[in-house]
Enzyme design. Structure first.
Site, PDB file in Angstrom:
ATOM      1  N   ARG A 183      -8.104   7.767  -2.851  1.00  0.00           N
ATOM      2  CA  ARG A 183      -7.616   6.532  -3.235  1.00  0.00           C
ATOM      3  C   ARG A 183      -6.947   6.061  -2.067  1.00  0.00           C
ATOM      4  NH1 ARG A 183      -3.040   7.811  -3.048  1.00  0.00           N
ATOM      5  NH2 ARG A 183      -2.383   5.487  -3.144  1.00  0.00           N
ATOM      6  N   GLY A 184      -6.403   4.625  -2.270  1.00  0.00           N
ATOM      7  CA  GLY A 184      -5.756   4.127  -1.075  1.00  0.00           C
ATOM      8  C   GLY A 184      -6.620   3.452  -0.212  1.00  0.00           C
ATOM      9  N   ALA A 185      -6.322   2.628   0.021  1.00  0.00           N
ATOM     10  CA  ALA A 185      -7.235   1.345   0.775  1.00  0.00           C
ATOM     11  C   ALA A 185      -8.082   2.100   1.945  1.00  0.00           C
ATOM     12  CB  ALA A 185      -6.655   0.111   1.269  1.00  0.00           C
ATOM     13  N   ARG A 218     -14.667   0.469  -7.009  1.00  0.00           N
ATOM     14  CA  ARG A 218     -13.652  -0.320  -6.884  1.00  0.00           C
ATOM     15  C   ARG A 218     -13.412  -1.527  -6.182  1.00  0.00           C
ATOM     16  NH1 ARG A 218      -8.279   3.148  -6.186  1.00  0.00           N
ATOM     17  NH2 ARG A 218      -7.440   1.813  -7.715  1.00  0.00           N
ATOM     18  N   GLN A 228       1.694   7.308  -8.828  1.00  0.00           N
ATOM     19  CA  GLN A 228       1.150   7.520  -7.376  1.00  0.00           C
ATOM     20  C   GLN A 228       2.515   7.799  -6.268  1.00  0.00           C
ATOM     21  OE1 GLN A 228      -0.358   5.451  -9.133  1.00  0.00           O
ATOM     22  NE2 GLN A 228      -2.298   4.876  -8.292  1.00  0.00           N
ATOM     23  N   ASP A 236      -3.794  -3.457  -0.092  1.00  0.00           N
ATOM     24  CA  ASP A 236      -5.166  -3.305  -0.466  1.00  0.00           C
ATOM     25  C   ASP A 236      -5.973  -4.495   0.040  1.00  0.00           C
ATOM     26  OD1 ASP A 236      -3.824  -1.541  -2.459  1.00  0.00           O
ATOM     27  OD2 ASP A 236      -5.836  -0.740  -2.427  1.00  0.00           O
ATOM     28  N   ASN A 270      -1.667  -5.543  -3.533  1.00  0.00           N
ATOM     29  CA  ASN A 270      -1.142  -3.909  -3.371  1.00  0.00           C
ATOM     30  C   ASN A 270      -0.940  -3.563  -4.938  1.00  0.00           C
ATOM     31  OD1 ASN A 270      -0.425  -1.765  -1.983  1.00  0.00           O
ATOM     32  ND2 ASN A 270       1.744  -1.948  -2.318  1.00  0.00           N
ATOM     33  N   LYS A 271      -0.422  -2.270  -5.269  1.00  0.00           N
ATOM     34  CA  LYS A 271      -0.258  -1.569  -6.416  1.00  0.00           C
ATOM     35  C   LYS A 271       0.469  -2.489  -7.355  1.00  0.00           C
ATOM     36  CE  LYS A 271      -1.725   1.325  -7.648  1.00  0.00           C
ATOM     37  NZ  LYS A 271      -3.067   1.051  -8.469  1.00  0.00           N
TER      38      LYS A 271
HETATM   39  O1  MRU Z   1      -4.919   2.465  -7.183  1.00  0.00           O
HETATM   40  P1  MRU Z   1      -4.397   3.076  -5.708  1.00  0.00           P
HETATM   41  O2  MRU Z   1      -3.777   4.233  -5.972  1.00  0.00           O
HETATM   42  O3  MRU Z   1      -5.875   3.195  -5.012  1.00  0.00           O
HETATM   43  O4  MRU Z   1      -3.593   2.075  -5.149  1.00  0.00           O
HETATM   44  C1  MRU Z   1      -3.296   2.415  -3.774  1.00  0.00           C
HETATM   45  C2  MRU Z   1      -2.371   1.212  -3.300  1.00  0.00           C
HETATM   46  O5  MRU Z   1      -1.921   0.311  -3.880  1.00  0.00           O
HETATM   47  C3  MRU Z   1      -1.753   1.383  -1.894  1.00  0.00           C
HETATM   48  O6  MRU Z   1      -0.424   0.818  -1.829  1.00  0.00           O
HETATM   49  C4  MRU Z   1      -2.615   0.571  -1.034  1.00  0.00           C
HETATM   50  O7  MRU Z   1      -4.065   0.969  -1.008  1.00  0.00           O
HETATM   51  C5  MRU Z   1      -2.252   0.945   0.660  1.00  0.00           C
HETATM   52  S1  MRU Z   1      -2.610   2.455   1.086  1.00  0.00           S
HETATM   53  C6  MRU Z   1      -2.246   2.736   2.731  1.00  0.00           C
END
Ligand code: MRU
Length: 347
Positions: free
Chosen positions: A44-46, A87, A193, A234, A244-245
């Site tokens: 996970r994470g962009a 996603r 997270q 994201d 973002n989250k």
């Molecule tokens: O749902 P997730 O855990 O994939 O969400 C991740 C985030 O929101 C991060 O902050 C974002 O992807 C940036 S990662 C460098």
């Protein structure tokens, strides 16, 4: 440390759903296993999603039994659609798929050379990510003053980017420069997270941190305990709106009220110049079970009506500056982004 590895005929990823209790690797021997891992947030994470998407395409080309180039191209195009459907919000996933599909569409040689090209491109995306993150980190660290307390949300560390991190990259670089920083880590409900992943990463690197629940941030800001908020992203639109989250927007509003700088940190692969307003970003909605159960234990009536958006959008007027690998961008972001994009054409 890396969270995703290309192994020639399969992909290995850290199963992030098991952290911090267990550090386990999953072997993805086919694209479906990778797709399922993406959906349940094992990876996970962009930026890490971009790496996974690139490697997934390379893996699909290697596993394909297609006998001619046209059949392989058709197969890869449906693999692209499958990965794109895992996603919706992080643009890096689509950015990497576009890079891979450009190679597929332009290829005219034999099947084997296309496989080689796709593998090389996937590894390039991985390599570039690390370089970009280190640069994001170093640019961001210039904004950090001696002894600062930094609040971060979710996880934008090596687990989210393949290596080093973006928001945590800023923290890592400031720590390496001995700025004597301390980090407040938001727990990040509903999937934790922050407490499961960011706290674990900071502990590995011996970076001082304090864990807080999400609803404590305002109180800490009021007490003068936060000097800066730094988060990942994201998707960032052409006007500088930042997805973002979920919970990031609330932090930005609070930071603005308390006069605290709010910085998203992200590589250019997170910027989506095709969208102006954050209202046009597709926000993933996740399963109601993530709220009805807490870590496997029922925490609400099972038939509760649930709304579970995984991300929110912070409007650009709440953003102090955007930290990128090319430098720190200040408002007006539409101009700054356009100029920076122009400079990067052809790179
Ligand atoms: O749902 P997730 O855990 O994939 O969400 C991740 C985030 O929101 C991060 O902050 C974002 O992807 C940036 S990662 C460098």
């Amino acid at each position: 440390m890396k969270c995703i590895k290309w192994k020639g005929n399969h992909i290995e990823i850290i199963d992030q759903t098991k952290l911090p209790g267990l550090l386990e690797w999953i072997e993805c021997n086919d694209v479906k296993t990778l797709g399922e891992a993406i959906k349940r947030l094992s990876v996970r994470g962009a930026p890490a999603l971009g790496i996974a998407a690139g490697m997934g395409m390379a893996l699909a080309s290697i596993l394909s039994e297609a006998k001619c180039l046209d059949d392989l191209k058709k197969e890869l195009s449906s693999v692209r659609d499958y990965i794109a459907g895992t996603r919706p919000t992080a643009v890096n996933l689509f950015w990497a798929l576009d890079r891979m599909m450009e190679i597929v569409n332009e290829h005219e040689g034999d099947i084997e050379s296309l496989r080689n090209k796709l593998e090389a491109e996937a590894l390039k995306i991985d390599r570039e990510n690390k370089e970009m993150c280190m640069s994001v980190g170093d640019h961001g660290a210039e904004l950090v003053k001696e002894g600062w307390n930094i609040l971060t949300h979710c996880n934008a560390g090596f687990l989210a980017t393949g290596d080093y991190g973006t928001a945590i990259g800023v923290i890592r670089s400031a720590h390496k420069q001995k700025k004597n920083i301390h980090v407040y880590v938001d727990e990040t409900r509903p999937l934790l997270q922050g407490s499961r992943l960011t706290a674990w990463e900071l502990k590995q690197d011996k970076i001082p941190y304090t864990l807080i629940a999400d609803n404590m941030a305002g109180y800490l800001m009021k007490q003068g305990k936060i000097d800066m908020v730094v988060v990942g992203a994201d998707r960032i639109t052409a006007e500088g709106d930042v997805a973002n989250k979920i919970g990031t927007y609330s932090l930005a509003v609070l930071a603005n009220y308390h006069g605290i700088p709010f910085y998203p940190a992200a590589p250019f692969s997170t910027i989506d110049m095709s969208i102006k307003s954050g209202n046009d970003i597709v926000i993933e909605e996740r399963n109601h079970k993530e709220l009805v159960y807490f870590q496997g234990i029922q925490s609400a009536p099972l038939d509760s009506d649930v709304y579970n958006p995984a991300f929110d959008v912070t409007p650009h007027n709440l953003v102090t500056a955007i930290i990128t690998e090319k430098g720190v961008l200040y408002p007006p972001f539409d101009k700054a982004l356009e100029e920076m994009m122009g400079e990067n054409q052809g790179l």
